[in-house]
Design a protein around this motif. Structure first.
Motif, PDB file in Angstrom:
ATOM      1  N   GLU A 284      25.600  47.701  38.903  1.00 52.32           N
ATOM      2  CA  GLU A 284      24.905  46.432  38.702  1.00 52.32           C
ATOM      3  C   GLU A 284      24.907  46.008  37.236  1.00 52.32           C
ATOM      4  O   GLU A 284      25.124  44.828  36.928  1.00 52.32           O
ATOM      5  CB  GLU A 284      23.476  46.516  39.251  1.00 52.32           C
ATOM      6  CG  GLU A 284      23.415  46.549  40.773  1.00 52.32           C
ATOM      7  CD  GLU A 284      21.995  46.564  41.310  1.00 52.32           C
ATOM      8  OE1 GLU A 284      21.042  46.601  40.497  1.00 52.32           O
ATOM      9  OE2 GLU A 284      21.838  46.550  42.541  1.00 52.32           O
ATOM     10  N   ASN A 285      24.656  46.935  36.317  1.00 51.77           N
ATOM     11  CA  ASN A 285      24.653  46.565  34.900  1.00 51.77           C
ATOM     12  C   ASN A 285      26.044  46.163  34.431  1.00 51.77           C
ATOM     13  O   ASN A 285      26.209  45.210  33.659  1.00 51.77           O
ATOM     14  CB  ASN A 285      24.129  47.729  34.053  1.00 51.77           C
ATOM     15  CG  ASN A 285      22.644  47.973  34.254  1.00 51.77           C
ATOM     16  OD1 ASN A 285      21.918  47.103  34.732  1.00 51.77           O
ATOM     17  ND2 ASN A 285      22.188  49.174  33.915  1.00 51.77           N
ATOM     18  N   ALA A 286      27.066  46.879  34.891  1.00 53.69           N
ATOM     19  CA  ALA A 286      28.444  46.546  34.494  1.00 53.69           C
ATOM     20  C   ALA A 286      28.857  45.190  35.030  1.00 53.69           C
ATOM     21  O   ALA A 286      29.560  44.429  34.348  1.00 53.69           O
ATOM     22  CB  ALA A 286      29.403  47.629  34.980  1.00 53.69           C
ATOM     23  N   GLU A 287      28.425  44.852  36.242  1.00 52.12           N
ATOM     24  CA  GLU A 287      28.784  43.555  36.810  1.00 52.12           C
ATOM     25  C   GLU A 287      28.148  42.408  36.027  1.00 52.12           C
ATOM     26  O   GLU A 287      28.690  41.295  36.013  1.00 52.12           O
ATOM     27  CB  GLU A 287      28.383  43.488  38.284  1.00 52.12           C
ATOM     28  CG  GLU A 287      29.286  44.323  39.191  1.00 52.12           C
ATOM     29  CD  GLU A 287      28.990  44.148  40.666  1.00 52.12           C
ATOM     30  OE1 GLU A 287      27.877  43.674  40.992  1.00 52.12           O
ATOM     31  OE2 GLU A 287      29.859  44.468  41.488  1.00 52.12           O
ATOM     32  N   LYS A 288      27.029  42.654  35.372  1.00 57.12           N
ATOM     33  CA  LYS A 288      26.416  41.641  34.516  1.00 57.12           C
ATOM     34  C   LYS A 288      27.082  41.590  33.145  1.00 57.12           C
ATOM     35  O   LYS A 288      27.191  40.528  32.525  1.00 57.12           O
ATOM     36  CB  LYS A 288      24.921  41.940  34.340  1.00 57.12           C
ATOM     37  CG  LYS A 288      24.101  41.819  35.613  1.00 57.12           C
ATOM     38  CD  LYS A 288      22.654  42.220  35.361  1.00 57.12           C
ATOM     39  CE  LYS A 288      21.820  42.157  36.632  1.00 57.12           C
ATOM     40  NZ  LYS A 288      20.428  42.627  36.394  1.00 57.12           N
ATOM     41  N   LEU A 289      27.538  42.734  32.672  1.00 59.64           N
ATOM     42  CA  LEU A 289      28.075  42.849  31.317  1.00 59.64           C
ATOM     43  C   LEU A 289      29.506  42.332  31.209  1.00 59.64           C
ATOM     44  O   LEU A 289      29.862  41.643  30.249  1.00 59.64           O
ATOM     45  CB  LEU A 289      28.005  44.321  30.894  1.00 59.64           C
ATOM     46  CG  LEU A 289      28.208  44.675  29.431  1.00 59.64           C
ATOM     47  CD1 LEU A 289      27.189  43.957  28.551  1.00 59.64           C
ATOM     48  CD2 LEU A 289      28.095  46.189  29.256  1.00 59.64           C
ATOM     49  N   PHE A 290      30.336  42.647  32.214  1.00 60.64           N
ATOM     50  CA  PHE A 290      31.747  42.275  32.188  1.00 60.64           C
ATOM     51  C   PHE A 290      31.991  41.108  33.129  1.00 60.64           C
ATOM     52  O   PHE A 290      31.530  41.112  34.263  1.00 60.64           O
ATOM     53  CB  PHE A 290      32.622  43.471  32.582  1.00 60.64           C
ATOM     54  CG  PHE A 290      32.530  44.617  31.626  1.00 60.64           C
ATOM     55  CD1 PHE A 290      33.348  44.667  30.508  1.00 60.64           C
ATOM     56  CD2 PHE A 290      31.619  45.640  31.837  1.00 60.64           C
ATOM     57  CE1 PHE A 290      33.263  45.725  29.609  1.00 60.64           C
ATOM     58  CE2 PHE A 290      31.517  46.704  30.952  1.00 60.64           C
ATOM     59  CZ  PHE A 290      32.340  46.749  29.836  1.00 60.64           C
ATOM     60  N   ARG A 291      32.752  40.118  32.658  1.00 57.24           N
ATOM     61  CA  ARG A 291      32.942  38.875  33.396  1.00 57.24           C
ATOM     62  C   ARG A 291      34.147  38.966  34.328  1.00 57.24           C
ATOM     63  O   ARG A 291      35.189  38.392  34.073  1.00 57.24           O
ATOM     64  CB  ARG A 291      33.085  37.725  32.410  1.00 57.24           C
ATOM     65  CG  ARG A 291      31.836  37.461  31.566  1.00 57.24           C
ATOM     66  CD  ARG A 291      30.701  36.913  32.443  1.00 57.24           C
ATOM     67  NE  ARG A 291      31.143  35.738  33.159  1.00 57.24           N
ATOM     68  CZ  ARG A 291      31.197  34.496  32.607  1.00 57.24           C
ATOM     69  NH1 ARG A 291      30.815  34.314  31.367  1.00 57.24           N
ATOM     70  NH2 ARG A 291      31.602  33.480  33.320  1.00 57.24           N
ATOM     71  N   TYR A 292      33.991  39.665  35.440  1.00 59.53           N
ATOM     72  CA  TYR A 292      35.087  39.788  36.402  1.00 59.53           C
ATOM     73  C   TYR A 292      35.417  38.438  37.060  1.00 59.53           C
ATOM     74  O   TYR A 292      36.528  38.248  37.539  1.00 59.53           O
ATOM     75  CB  TYR A 292      34.734  40.818  37.471  1.00 59.53           C
ATOM     76  CG  TYR A 292      34.425  42.179  36.922  1.00 59.53           C
ATOM     77  CD1 TYR A 292      35.422  42.967  36.350  1.00 59.53           C
ATOM     78  CD2 TYR A 292      33.126  42.683  36.943  1.00 59.53           C
ATOM     79  CE1 TYR A 292      35.143  44.219  35.827  1.00 59.53           C
ATOM     80  CE2 TYR A 292      32.833  43.929  36.426  1.00 59.53           C
ATOM     81  CZ  TYR A 292      33.843  44.693  35.868  1.00 59.53           C
ATOM     82  OH  TYR A 292      33.564  45.929  35.347  1.00 59.53           O
ATOM     83  N   ASP A 293      34.449  37.534  37.058  1.00 62.81           N
ATOM     84  CA  ASP A 293      34.675  36.228  37.718  1.00 62.81           C
ATOM     85  C   ASP A 293      35.696  35.375  36.978  1.00 62.81           C
ATOM     86  O   ASP A 293      36.227  34.412  37.524  1.00 62.81           O
ATOM     87  CB  ASP A 293      33.347  35.470  37.815  1.00 62.81           C
ATOM     88  CG  ASP A 293      32.721  35.197  36.457  1.00 62.81           C
ATOM     89  OD1 ASP A 293      32.509  36.165  35.687  1.00 62.81           O
ATOM     90  OD2 ASP A 293      32.451  34.019  36.151  1.00 62.81           O
ATOM     91  N   ARG A 294      36.012  35.750  35.701  1.00 65.16           N
ATOM     92  CA  ARG A 294      36.963  34.960  34.930  1.00 65.16           C
ATOM     93  C   ARG A 294      38.394  35.475  35.036  1.00 65.16           C
ATOM     94  O   ARG A 294      39.310  34.875  34.491  1.00 65.16           O
ATOM     95  CB  ARG A 294      36.545  34.945  33.461  1.00 65.16           C
ATOM     96  CG  ARG A 294      35.175  34.347  33.219  1.00 65.16           C
ATOM     97  CD  ARG A 294      34.920  34.106  31.765  1.00 65.16           C
ATOM     98  NE  ARG A 294      35.156  35.307  30.966  1.00 65.16           N
ATOM     99  CZ  ARG A 294      34.934  35.382  29.658  1.00 65.16           C
ATOM    100  NH1 ARG A 294      34.498  34.328  29.017  1.00 65.16           N
ATOM    101  NH2 ARG A 294      35.152  36.497  28.999  1.00 65.16           N
ATOM    102  N   VAL A 295      38.567  36.575  35.747  1.00 70.32           N
ATOM    103  CA  VAL A 295      39.901  37.167  35.870  1.00 70.32           C
ATOM    104  C   VAL A 295      40.705  36.391  36.905  1.00 70.32           C
ATOM    105  O   VAL A 295      40.194  36.048  37.985  1.00 70.32           O
ATOM    106  CB  VAL A 295      39.798  38.659  36.258  1.00 70.32           C
ATOM    107  CG1 VAL A 295      41.187  39.257  36.477  1.00 70.32           C
ATOM    108  CG2 VAL A 295      39.061  39.416  35.174  1.00 70.32           C
ATOM    109  N   ARG A 296      41.971  36.148  36.605  1.00 73.24           N
ATOM    110  CA  ARG A 296      42.833  35.417  37.539  1.00 73.24           C
ATOM    111  C   ARG A 296      42.966  36.160  38.864  1.00 73.24           C
ATOM    112  O   ARG A 296      43.119  37.372  38.886  1.00 73.24           O
ATOM    113  CB  ARG A 296      44.236  35.241  36.939  1.00 73.24           C
ATOM    114  CG  ARG A 296      44.304  34.202  35.851  1.00 73.24           C
ATOM    115  CD  ARG A 296      45.769  33.915  35.540  1.00 73.24           C
ATOM    116  NE  ARG A 296      45.889  32.935  34.475  1.00 73.24           N
ATOM    117  CZ  ARG A 296      45.981  33.232  33.193  1.00 73.24           C
ATOM    118  NH1 ARG A 296      45.974  34.495  32.821  1.00 73.24           N
ATOM    119  NH2 ARG A 296      46.103  32.290  32.292  1.00 73.24           N
TER     120      ARG A 296
END
Length: 297
Positions: A284-296
């Protein structure tokens, strides 16, 4: 970056390994087994069997089997302190090729070499904007430049501009490099100067674990990573921090292949973590910290 859902969305809610190395058999041979310093480290720990590697397709099967969601692969940049030459060098394009073949499983961290100066800053920007990397990584020990050195600052400013976290290998190193550069307190001035830079102090900060905890407690932008240390060896102070007041400031990782996921994930059960802090630590903390939604996609 596209705003479309990431191919890793289907792996949300699974453990995220925030720091590892390029795992292909070719990379394991070139960067570890053919490197006397690295092979010596793994020999001393009895972990040479971890250096066989996986093809991208084999790694996806492995991740499904052991229950790992996403892994971060560093385009590693390091320097041999004794020999004074580049050491453990993995390019962003090498990492991107594996990411391309394992969509949703692997994500890149750009390895910072402070001696590349503004050319390196431009490469960081390319890695994020064009290759979809989700962060940057620094291994300060071999360069003999602590993370507060001015040579790193242009990279830090670019990380803020790109809104990507900085993952820093801190604490002790088994390589023959000065460990003083890994003292967590050396991130204090960085966090003060760059309050918008998201910093992950890895390897639990050991042997300065309480120093690392103090930094993560003091600075809203500093997080503590558990990489390179198996849960059975975490200091009680670290476990307490994860399970209570520091539960929003910790992220999990392995420094793979130093540790394997099938080895360390079961060890978490013995720590007695409460369910909410365990989820936060693992993903959960990593999903907030790293922006996976911006990856192609």
């Amino acid at each position: 970056m596209s705003s479309r859902p990431s191919p890793g969305d289907s792996r949300s809610g699974m453990p995220i390994d925030i720091l590892g190395h390029l795992y292909t058999p070719e990379a394991m041979k070139a960067h570890f087994r053919d490197n006397d310093e690295e092979q010596g480290v793994f020999d001393s720990l009895g972990r040479s069997a971890n250096l066989q590697g996986f093809t991208p397709e084999q790694f996806m099967s492995y991740a499904d089997r052991v229950g790992v969601g996403r892994v971060h692969i560093a385009s590693f940049a390091s320097w041999s302190y004794r020999q004074q030459h580049p050491y453990l060098t993995v390019t962003a394009d090498e990492v991107h090729e594996v990411i391309r073949r394992t969509p949703g499983y692997a994500y890149g961290l750009f390895g910072i070499n402070p001696h590349t100066a503004l050319k390196g800053v431009r490469e960081l920007e390319r890695a994020v904007r064009e290759l979809g990397f989700v962060g940057a990584h620094v291994h300060p020990h071999g360069f003999d430049l602590g993370p507060e050195h001015a040579f790193y600052f242009p990279f830090y400013a670019k990380c803020v501009e790109l809104d990507v976290p900085l993952v820093v290998s801190m604490g002790h190193t088994l390589d023959f490099m000065p460990i003083e550069n890994g003292r967590p307190v050396r991130l204090d001035r960085v966090a003060l100067y760059f309050p918008d830079l998201k910093i992950v102090c890895t390897h639990t900060g050991w042997p300065w674990v309480e120093e690392a905890i103090a930094l993560a407690s003091k600075h809203p932008n500093v997080f503590l990573g558990t990489t390179a240390y198996a849960p059975r060896y975490w200091k009680p102070e670290m476990v307490h921090f994860i399970n209570s007041w520091g539960q929003d400031k910790v992220v999990w990782g392995t420094d793979f292949p130093l540790l394997t996921h099938e080895e360390v994930l079961p060890q978490l059960d013995a720590l007695g973590l409460r369910e909410a802090p365990r989820r936060k630590l693992l993903w959960e903390n990593a999903e907030k910290l790293f922006r996976y939604d911006r990856v192609r996609a």
